[in-house]
Design a protein around this motif. Structure first.
Motif, PDB file in Angstrom:
ATOM      1  N   GLN A  65       0.819  -1.212   0.000  1.00  0.00           N
ATOM      2  CA  GLN A  65       0.000   0.000   0.000  1.00  0.00           C
ATOM      3  C   GLN A  65       0.857   1.268   0.000  1.00  0.00           C
ATOM      4  O   GLN A  65       0.370   2.344  -0.335  1.00  0.00           O
ATOM      5  CB  GLN A  65      -0.895   0.026   1.240  1.00  0.00           C
ATOM      6  N   HIS A  66       2.127   1.135   0.378  1.00  0.00           N
ATOM      7  CA  HIS A  66       3.012   2.292   0.529  1.00  0.00           C
ATOM      8  C   HIS A  66       3.872   2.433  -0.715  1.00  0.00           C
ATOM      9  O   HIS A  66       4.953   1.844  -0.831  1.00  0.00           O
ATOM     10  CB  HIS A  66       3.862   2.148   1.788  1.00  0.00           C
ATOM     11  N   THR A  67       3.360   3.191  -1.655  1.00  0.00           N
ATOM     12  CA  THR A  67       4.028   3.368  -2.937  1.00  0.00           C
ATOM     13  C   THR A  67       4.507   4.808  -3.090  1.00  0.00           C
ATOM     14  O   THR A  67       3.975   5.728  -2.474  1.00  0.00           O
ATOM     15  CB  THR A  67       3.086   3.030  -4.108  1.00  0.00           C
ATOM     16  N   VAL A  68       5.531   4.956  -3.917  1.00  0.00           N
ATOM     17  CA  VAL A  68       6.028   6.275  -4.298  1.00  0.00           C
ATOM     18  C   VAL A  68       6.145   6.289  -5.813  1.00  0.00           C
ATOM     19  O   VAL A  68       6.612   5.313  -6.423  1.00  0.00           O
ATOM     20  CB  VAL A  68       7.389   6.585  -3.650  1.00  0.00           C
ATOM     21  N   SER A  69       5.738   7.376  -6.429  1.00  0.00           N
ATOM     22  CA  SER A  69       5.799   7.489  -7.881  1.00  0.00           C
ATOM     23  C   SER A  69       7.244   7.426  -8.369  1.00  0.00           C
ATOM     24  O   SER A  69       8.131   8.063  -7.790  1.00  0.00           O
ATOM     25  CB  SER A  69       5.157   8.807  -8.328  1.00  0.00           C
TER      26      SER A  69
ATOM     27  N   VAL B  15       4.399   3.205 -10.149  1.00  0.00           N
ATOM     28  CA  VAL B  15       4.803   3.445  -8.764  1.00  0.00           C
ATOM     29  C   VAL B  15       5.656   2.285  -8.266  1.00  0.00           C
ATOM     30  O   VAL B  15       5.576   1.161  -8.771  1.00  0.00           O
ATOM     31  CB  VAL B  15       3.584   3.630  -7.830  1.00  0.00           C
ATOM     32  N   PHE B  16       6.478   2.576  -7.253  1.00  0.00           N
ATOM     33  CA  PHE B  16       7.368   1.594  -6.649  1.00  0.00           C
ATOM     34  C   PHE B  16       6.839   1.260  -5.259  1.00  0.00           C
ATOM     35  O   PHE B  16       6.649   2.157  -4.426  1.00  0.00           O
ATOM     36  CB  PHE B  16       8.780   2.171  -6.556  1.00  0.00           C
ATOM     37  N   GLU B  17       6.572  -0.029  -5.025  1.00  0.00           N
ATOM     38  CA  GLU B  17       6.119  -0.458  -3.709  1.00  0.00           C
ATOM     39  C   GLU B  17       7.309  -0.501  -2.755  1.00  0.00           C
ATOM     40  O   GLU B  17       8.288  -1.196  -3.002  1.00  0.00           O
ATOM     41  CB  GLU B  17       5.451  -1.826  -3.808  1.00  0.00           C
ATOM     42  N   MET B  18       7.200   0.238  -1.658  1.00  0.00           N
ATOM     43  CA  MET B  18       8.320   0.445  -0.751  1.00  0.00           C
ATOM     44  C   MET B  18       8.314  -0.586   0.383  1.00  0.00           C
ATOM     45  O   MET B  18       8.040  -0.269   1.544  1.00  0.00           O
ATOM     46  CB  MET B  18       8.258   1.870  -0.189  1.00  0.00           C
ATOM     47  N   HIS B  19       8.655  -1.832   0.042  1.00  0.00           N
ATOM     48  CA  HIS B  19       8.591  -2.906   1.030  1.00  0.00           C
ATOM     49  C   HIS B  19       9.626  -2.714   2.146  1.00  0.00           C
ATOM     50  O   HIS B  19       9.269  -2.501   3.308  1.00  0.00           O
ATOM     51  CB  HIS B  19       8.792  -4.252   0.342  1.00  0.00           C
TER      52      HIS B  19
END
Length: 381
Positions: free
Chosen positions: A230-234, A271-275
């Motif tokens: 759910q925590h993505t960054v463009s 977007v990149f999922e910030m695992h």
């Protein structure tokens, strides 16, 4: 005083973003970085190890070339050197699995081919790092033995092989840790390696099972795909078309391949999922806390499950029982018959129970924190 952290990692792209966040966070002091296999096809984890060195060197050279940015990392000059150690080159059992398809053969989008300027000569001494030949699991034990109990957080963002080795060798010392924050697994969200499995657990499900079996004595906190996805960054906020500095070029370059792979797989949104960065964010935000009480906005829950270790299609799966009965995930009616009551306590023996992060302080707050700490040059800020 900065909170002491051990980072156990398999440095691919999102691991490096997490490492950059830790390096830019004066709230934490990295006592050690222990490296494990996972990202690329190199059985002695040399690539992963070198990716840590490369990241540190990029930051150092950036600060030298741009003194106006040095204040962002000034605290590193006042801290003891971080111990850097190699660990497991493969899983405890089962076939080795790697994420080269996503991160490239060097773990960083093949950066040494696309950007030869990052092929730093080896070996070299780094003022912020102290390399050692001591095995990773012993380094973790050494730190925990010398530091006061409950004063060190272990942040594990790779396959859990190193940490499982610590538990197997000296569970009492491992129990001295303040918290073991683990990025891994998925309970209800789709997998990112198979349809049902997250990579870190898939890579060594035997290590994960061994470690989670000690959850009654270990302060484990799992950060699964259910929340990290759910925590993505463009990507447009992270990648510059015309980078001006070494650090800008580095960040833009290591994210190029994941951007292409995600597009090819049909993911929308660019977007990149910030695992791994979300797990690091969790640690940095709670570094100043004297107690284990979570900050407002953060929330955990307890989950019961079993880990599939050898399934043809389900290796690494967190199997959660969703039947409307009192049975647990380990019960097979064909084998066990009708289980009318649990034999002991609230959970059957063999069922794993861990605390799981299921809410953060907010996706927007996380995004702003990350961008301001490590990509402050982004046009979106």
């Amino acid at each position: 005083m900065a909170h002491k952290v051990i980072l156990d990692t398999d440095p691919g792209t999102d691991d490096v973003i997490a490492l950059l966040l830790l390096l830019a966070s004066p709230e934490v002091q990295l006592e050690a970085i222990t490296v494990t296999f996972g990202m690329c096809r190199n059985t002695d984890v040399d690539h992963a190890y070198n990716n840590v060195l490369k990241t540190y060197e990029v930051v150092r050279q950036h600060c030298d070339a741009h003194p106006e940015d040095a204040h962002r990392f000034d605290h590193l000059n006042a801290r003891p050197q971080t111990i850097l150690s190699k660990g497991a080159a493969g899983p405890i059992a089962g076939e080795q699995a790697l994420a080269e398809y996503f991160h490239g053969k060097d773990g960083l989008s093949n950066i040494m081919e696309t950007h030869p300027e990052f092929s730093f000569p080896q070996p070299f001494e780094h003022p912020w790092l102290k390399e050692t030949d001591v095995a990773a699991h012993d380094v973790i034990l050494d730190v925990l033995r010398r530091e006061p109990a409950k004063s060190v957080t272990l942040l594990a963002v790779g396959p859990l092989t190193n940490v499982a080795k610590v538990y197997a060798k000296d569970p009492e010392t491992l129990a001295r840790v303040r918290r073991i924050v683990i990025m891994g697994g998925t309970f209800d969200a789709p997998g990112n390696t198979t349809a049902v499995a997250e990579f870190n657990i898939y890579a060594d499900p035997f290590a994960a099972h061994q470690l989670f079996s000690g959850s009654s004595t270990l302060p484990l906190l799992v950060v699964p795909l259910d929340i990290t996805s759910q925590h993505t960054v463009s990507f447009s906020a992270l990648i510059l078309d015309d980078p001006k500095t070494l650090l800008q070029t580095f960040v833009s370059a290591i994210l190029a391949r994941p951007r292409r792979v995600l597009a090819a797989l049909g993911y929308s949104g660019d977007v990149f999922e910030m695992h791994d960065p979300l797990a690091a964010y969790m640690v940095t935000m709670h570094a100043a806390q004297e107690s284990d009480v979570l900050l407002p906005g953060f929330r955990t829950t307890w989950r019961d499950f079993v880990i599939e270790r050898a399934g043809e299609h389900t290796r690494g799966m967190f199997v959660v029982d969703k039947r409307a009965s009192i049975e647990d995930a380990g019960v097979s009616r064909a084998r066990d018959g009708i289980v009318a009551e649990r034999p002991t306590g609230d959970v059957n023996p063999g069922i794993l129970r861990v605390e799981v992060l299921d809410q953060s302080s907010g996706v927007k707050k996380f995004e702003q924190h990350l961008l301001r700490r490590i990509v402050w040059w982004s046009p979106s800020l």
